[in-house]
Design a protein around this motif. Structure first.
Motif, PDB file in Angstrom:
ATOM      1  N   GLY A 172       1.069  -1.193  -0.008  1.00 52.55           N
ATOM      2  CA  GLY A 172      -0.030   0.085  -0.138  1.00 52.55           C
ATOM      3  C   GLY A 172       0.791   1.089   0.097  1.00 52.55           C
ATOM      4  N   GLY A 173       0.447   2.216  -1.016  1.00 51.87           N
ATOM      5  CA  GLY A 173       1.299   3.343  -0.876  1.00 51.87           C
ATOM      6  C   GLY A 173       2.910   3.116  -1.397  1.00 51.87           C
ATOM      7  N   ILE A 174       3.631   4.050  -0.292  1.00 53.74           N
ATOM      8  CA  ILE A 174       5.282   3.944  -0.480  1.00 53.74           C
ATOM      9  C   ILE A 174       5.535   2.298  -0.005  1.00 53.74           C
ATOM     10  CG2 ILE A 174       5.750   4.810   1.851  1.00 53.74           C
ATOM     11  CD1 ILE A 174       7.804   6.233  -0.050  1.00 53.74           C
ATOM     12  N   GLY A 175       4.736   1.452   0.484  1.00 61.54           N
ATOM     13  CA  GLY A 175       4.894   0.332   1.054  1.00 61.54           C
ATOM     14  C   GLY A 175       5.507  -0.562   0.137  1.00 61.54           C
ATOM     15  N   LEU A 176       5.171  -0.285  -1.480  1.00 57.13           N
ATOM     16  CA  LEU A 176       5.801  -0.914  -2.373  1.00 57.13           C
ATOM     17  C   LEU A 176       7.283  -1.044  -2.541  1.00 57.13           C
ATOM     18  CD1 LEU A 176       4.973  -2.961  -4.904  1.00 57.13           C
ATOM     19  CD2 LEU A 176       4.859  -0.597  -6.351  1.00 57.13           C
ATOM     20  N   ALA A 177       7.872   0.202  -1.930  1.00 58.20           N
ATOM     21  CA  ALA A 177       9.115   0.337  -2.059  1.00 58.20           C
ATOM     22  C   ALA A 177      10.244  -0.723  -1.535  1.00 58.20           C
ATOM     23  CB  ALA A 177       9.789   1.765  -1.468  1.00 58.20           C
ATOM     24  N   PRO A 178       9.901  -1.263   0.032  1.00 53.89           N
ATOM     25  CA  PRO A 178      10.597  -2.222   0.500  1.00 53.89           C
ATOM     26  C   PRO A 178      10.533  -3.630  -0.246  1.00 53.89           C
ATOM     27  CG  PRO A 178       9.358  -1.130   2.175  1.00 53.89           C
ATOM     28  CD  PRO A 178       9.033  -0.522   0.726  1.00 53.89           C
ATOM     29  N   LEU A 179       9.247  -3.822  -0.754  1.00 52.67           N
ATOM     30  CA  LEU A 179       9.046  -5.002  -1.611  1.00 52.67           C
ATOM     31  C   LEU A 179       9.589  -5.181  -3.042  1.00 52.67           C
ATOM     32  CD1 LEU A 179       5.329  -5.211  -0.235  1.00 52.67           C
ATOM     33  CD2 LEU A 179       7.141  -6.920   0.050  1.00 52.67           C
ATOM     34  N   ARG A 180       9.961  -4.097  -3.618  1.00 49.68           N
ATOM     35  CA  ARG A 180      10.424  -4.104  -4.885  1.00 49.68           C
ATOM     36  C   ARG A 180      11.667  -4.872  -5.074  1.00 49.68           C
ATOM     37  NH1 ARG A 180      11.978   0.787  -9.061  1.00 49.68           N
ATOM     38  NH2 ARG A 180      13.683   1.180  -7.339  1.00 49.68           N
ATOM     39  N   PRO A 181      12.695  -4.960  -4.051  1.00 47.80           N
ATOM     40  CA  PRO A 181      13.776  -5.748  -4.162  1.00 47.80           C
ATOM     41  C   PRO A 181      13.613  -7.227  -4.160  1.00 47.80           C
ATOM     42  CG  PRO A 181      14.276  -4.091  -2.459  1.00 47.80           C
ATOM     43  CD  PRO A 181      12.930  -4.090  -3.087  1.00 47.80           C
ATOM     44  N   LEU A 182      12.348  -7.603  -3.574  1.00 49.95           N
ATOM     45  CA  LEU A 182      11.906  -9.167  -3.479  1.00 49.95           C
ATOM     46  C   LEU A 182      11.360  -9.388  -4.934  1.00 49.95           C
ATOM     47  CD1 LEU A 182      11.212 -11.642  -1.765  1.00 49.95           C
ATOM     48  CD2 LEU A 182       9.098 -10.542  -1.319  1.00 49.95           C
ATOM     49  N   ILE A 183      10.631  -8.292  -5.467  1.00 53.33           N
ATOM     50  CA  ILE A 183       9.925  -8.605  -6.850  1.00 53.33           C
ATOM     51  C   ILE A 183      11.101  -8.867  -7.530  1.00 53.33           C
ATOM     52  CG2 ILE A 183       8.605  -7.705  -8.566  1.00 53.33           C
ATOM     53  CD1 ILE A 183       7.408  -6.090  -6.159  1.00 53.33           C
ATOM     54  N   TYR A 184      12.046  -8.083  -7.583  1.00 49.30           N
ATOM     55  CA  TYR A 184      13.362  -8.305  -8.637  1.00 49.30           C
ATOM     56  C   TYR A 184      13.863  -9.832  -8.447  1.00 49.30           C
ATOM     57  CZ  TYR A 184      13.697  -3.015  -9.649  1.00 49.30           C
ATOM     58  OH  TYR A 184      13.336  -1.912 -10.088  1.00 49.30           O
ATOM     59  N   GLN A 185      14.052 -10.023  -7.016  1.00 43.80           N
ATOM     60  CA  GLN A 185      14.809 -11.315  -6.798  1.00 43.80           C
ATOM     61  C   GLN A 185      13.808 -12.423  -7.352  1.00 43.80           C
ATOM     62  OE1 GLN A 185      16.993 -11.565  -3.446  1.00 43.80           O
ATOM     63  NE2 GLN A 185      16.590 -13.889  -3.173  1.00 43.80           N
ATOM     64  N   VAL A 186      12.785 -12.543  -7.258  1.00 43.73           N
ATOM     65  CA  VAL A 186      11.664 -13.464  -7.848  1.00 43.73           C
ATOM     66  C   VAL A 186      11.857 -13.406  -9.153  1.00 43.73           C
ATOM     67  CG1 VAL A 186       9.420 -14.270  -7.754  1.00 43.73           C
ATOM     68  CG2 VAL A 186      10.153 -13.528  -5.631  1.00 43.73           C
ATOM     69  N   LEU A 187      11.500 -12.383  -9.773  1.00 42.70           N
ATOM     70  CA  LEU A 187      11.656 -12.304 -11.161  1.00 42.70           C
ATOM     71  C   LEU A 187      12.894 -13.004 -11.904  1.00 42.70           C
ATOM     72  CD1 LEU A 187       9.541  -9.048 -11.949  1.00 42.70           C
ATOM     73  CD2 LEU A 187       8.540 -11.570 -12.147  1.00 42.70           C
ATOM     74  N   SER A 188      14.150 -12.736 -11.282  1.00 45.29           N
ATOM     75  CA  SER A 188      15.539 -12.774 -11.930  1.00 45.29           C
ATOM     76  C   SER A 188      15.552 -14.451 -11.547  1.00 45.29           C
ATOM     77  CB  SER A 188      16.479 -11.789 -11.483  1.00 45.29           C
ATOM     78  OG  SER A 188      16.499 -11.823  -9.897  1.00 45.29           O
ATOM     79  N   ASN A 189      14.996 -14.981 -10.560  1.00 46.99           N
ATOM     80  CA  ASN A 189      15.107 -16.408 -10.349  1.00 46.99           C
ATOM     81  C   ASN A 189      13.719 -17.299 -10.478  1.00 46.99           C
ATOM     82  OD1 ASN A 189      17.949 -16.350  -8.883  1.00 46.99           O
ATOM     83  ND2 ASN A 189      16.905 -14.716  -8.204  1.00 46.99           N
ATOM     84  N   ARG A 190      13.261 -16.865 -11.490  1.00 47.24           N
ATOM     85  CA  ARG A 190      11.829 -17.184 -11.802  1.00 47.24           C
ATOM     86  C   ARG A 190      11.561 -18.727 -11.445  1.00 47.24           C
ATOM     87  NH1 ARG A 190       8.294 -16.867 -10.460  1.00 47.24           N
ATOM     88  NH2 ARG A 190       6.135 -16.353 -11.188  1.00 47.24           N
ATOM     89  N   LYS A 191      12.417 -19.583 -11.728  1.00 43.50           N
ATOM     90  CA  LYS A 191      12.233 -21.054 -11.707  1.00 43.50           C
ATOM     91  C   LYS A 191      12.129 -21.528 -10.204  1.00 43.50           C
ATOM     92  CE  LYS A 191      14.403 -22.352 -16.207  1.00 43.50           C
ATOM     93  NZ  LYS A 191      15.608 -22.780 -16.855  1.00 43.50           N
ATOM     94  N   ASP A 192      12.818 -20.664  -9.464  1.00 46.87           N
ATOM     95  CA  ASP A 192      12.865 -21.216  -7.984  1.00 46.87           C
ATOM     96  C   ASP A 192      11.558 -20.712  -7.457  1.00 46.87           C
ATOM     97  OD1 ASP A 192      15.546 -21.567  -8.680  1.00 46.87           O
ATOM     98  OD2 ASP A 192      16.288 -19.859  -7.619  1.00 46.87           O
ATOM     99  N   TYR A 193      10.537 -20.282  -7.769  1.00 46.21           N
ATOM    100  CA  TYR A 193       9.427 -19.675  -7.228  1.00 46.21           C
ATOM    101  C   TYR A 193       8.157 -20.161  -8.048  1.00 46.21           C
ATOM    102  CZ  TYR A 193      12.649 -16.853  -4.324  1.00 46.21           C
ATOM    103  OH  TYR A 193      13.683 -16.202  -3.861  1.00 46.21           O
ATOM    104  N   GLY A 194       7.054 -20.234  -7.400  1.00 45.52           N
ATOM    105  CA  GLY A 194       5.814 -20.407  -8.009  1.00 45.52           C
ATOM    106  C   GLY A 194       5.260 -19.243  -8.617  1.00 45.52           C
TER     107      GLY A 194
END
Lengths: 102, 282
Positions: B123-145
């Motif tokens: 919510g709001g600026i709360g997306l900022a601390p989550l963005r590194p995790l999104i990058y990590q999931v997307l660059s290691n796509r096979k490791d996650y569902g």
């Protein structure tokens, strides 16, 4: 009941641009003004894209609910659930949680 | 000795960095990219961690890292200008110096989420601390569902990372749902609070981990919604925020019940802090 597409529920006020307060989509119910007096719409609804919906004759359904209270109770229970969800969402919206607190 | 090991040895040590880019995200929110003043590698961090940023002559403030953890030669922060120190920080120009302490605190359980669906609710600026995790999931796509991102903001003009949200949605097995509390006539997306997005999300609660960040009231409603959808309390993680000073658990400014947000958090398992979320005094 919306079967396809999106509908914006809007508030119109003189000298203000319309504000969209909710968007409804597939499977959702639009409008319960037919259920409770004075049976008048309070908001505007605008199709954002191509919308297919099922419209019911409110007066006819109300009469059937009066005649058959089992049906009436079931209809009210289902609408009450939706009203409760919309009320909760509206309260959260009114809290304006993303605003800057100084 | 690298910066990373120095920071691990002494979290009170401030490292000099230089501002390389300042990008405007919304009318009051900016993203700063900084690099070590002496070149070379920066501070390696885990998604969800934060740094103490020193604006010389003004003060020090805790800011979550919002950049890609794979790019450790630069640090990225998204900052909302709400007070004197944050205003001074976002007013830095390219070439200006800032001090960096950290990375500090706990991160999102990126390793524990491997093999599972990842549900991100911001919510709001709360997306900022989550963005590194999104990058990590997307660059290691096979490791996650599946990756499901639910993001809510106040209005369309206050949405962060709009281009990235669109590009994330184009990834396979990724669902991105965005909503705003109030929309103008030009907005064709969803309007409603973030919890109203759950009915459109394709969730597999038994195989999912949820990470939530946003205003505390929002998080309370979101955790309830996640539980209603069948997620266990051990599979829900929240990032908490309190006023911090030392950032290493000495001063007690950020005490939260038996925890210090800076040292024991900011990321907590929901089960761990659930009783505290409804305590008025905290």
């Amino acid at each position: 009941m919306i079967r396809e597409g999106k509908v914006a529920v809007e508030v119109l006020a003189p000298q203000h641009k319309p504000i969209i307060v909710a968007t409804l989509s597939i499977g959702e119910l639009l409008g319960w003004s037919w259920l409770l007096p004075p049976f008048q719409w309070k908001f505007h609804a605008r199709a954002i894209d191509g919308v297919r919906a099922i419209a019911l004759d409110g007066k006819c359904l109300r009469t059937k609910c009066e005649e058959n209270h089992d049906l009436g109770y079931e209809v009210l229970k289902r609408f009450a659930r939706i009203m409760e969800q919309r009320l909760e969402a509206t309260r959260l919206q009114l809290l304006d949680v993303y605003a800057v607190r100084r | 000795m690298t910066l990373t090991s120095q920071a691990a040895l002494d979290p009170m040590l401030t490292h000099p960095y230089v501002v390389r880019e300042v990008a405007k995200e919304t009318p009051d929110t900016f993203t700063l990219t900084i690099e070590p003043e002496n070149g070379g590698h920066g501070l390696a961090f885990a998604p969800g961690q934060f740094s103490m940023l020193w604006v010389f002559g003004v003060g020090e403030l805790p800011i979550s890292i919002s950049g890609d953890p794979a790019k450790d030669n630069r640090l990225v922060y998204t900052v909302r200008s709400v007070g004197q120190a944050t205003h001074a920080l976002v007013s830095r120009c390219v070439g200006d110096s800032v001090g960096v302490r950290g990375p500090l605190g706990t991160g999102w359980p990126a390793d524990g989420a491997r093999g599972k669906d990842v549900i991100i609710v911001a919510g709001g600026i709360g997306l900022a601390p989550l963005r590194p995790l999104i990058y990590q999931v997307l660059s290691n796509r096979k490791d996650y569902g599946r990756l499901v991102i639910l993001y809510g903001a106040r209005s369309p003009r206050e949405l962060l990372y709009r281009k990235e949200l669109a590009s994330w949605a184009r990834n396979r097995e990724t669902q991105v749902l965005v909503t705003v509390d109030y929309g103008g006539l030009g907005w064709r997306g969803h309007v409603g609070v973030v919890t109203t997005l759950f009915k459109y999300a394709r969730l597999q609660p038994a195989h999912s981990v949820a990470m939530v960040c946003g205003p505390e009231i929002m998080m309370r409603f979101v955790t309830r919604e996640l539980e209603t959808h069948g997620l266990g309390r051990d599979d829900i993680y929240l990032s908490m925020e309190r006023n911090m000073k030392c950032a290493v658990g000495f001063c007690g400014h950020c005490q939260y019940g038996p925890y210090f947000i800076c040292k024991d958090g900011p990321v907590f398992r929901y089960q761990q802090i659930r009783p505290l979320l409804e305590k008025y005094e905290l």
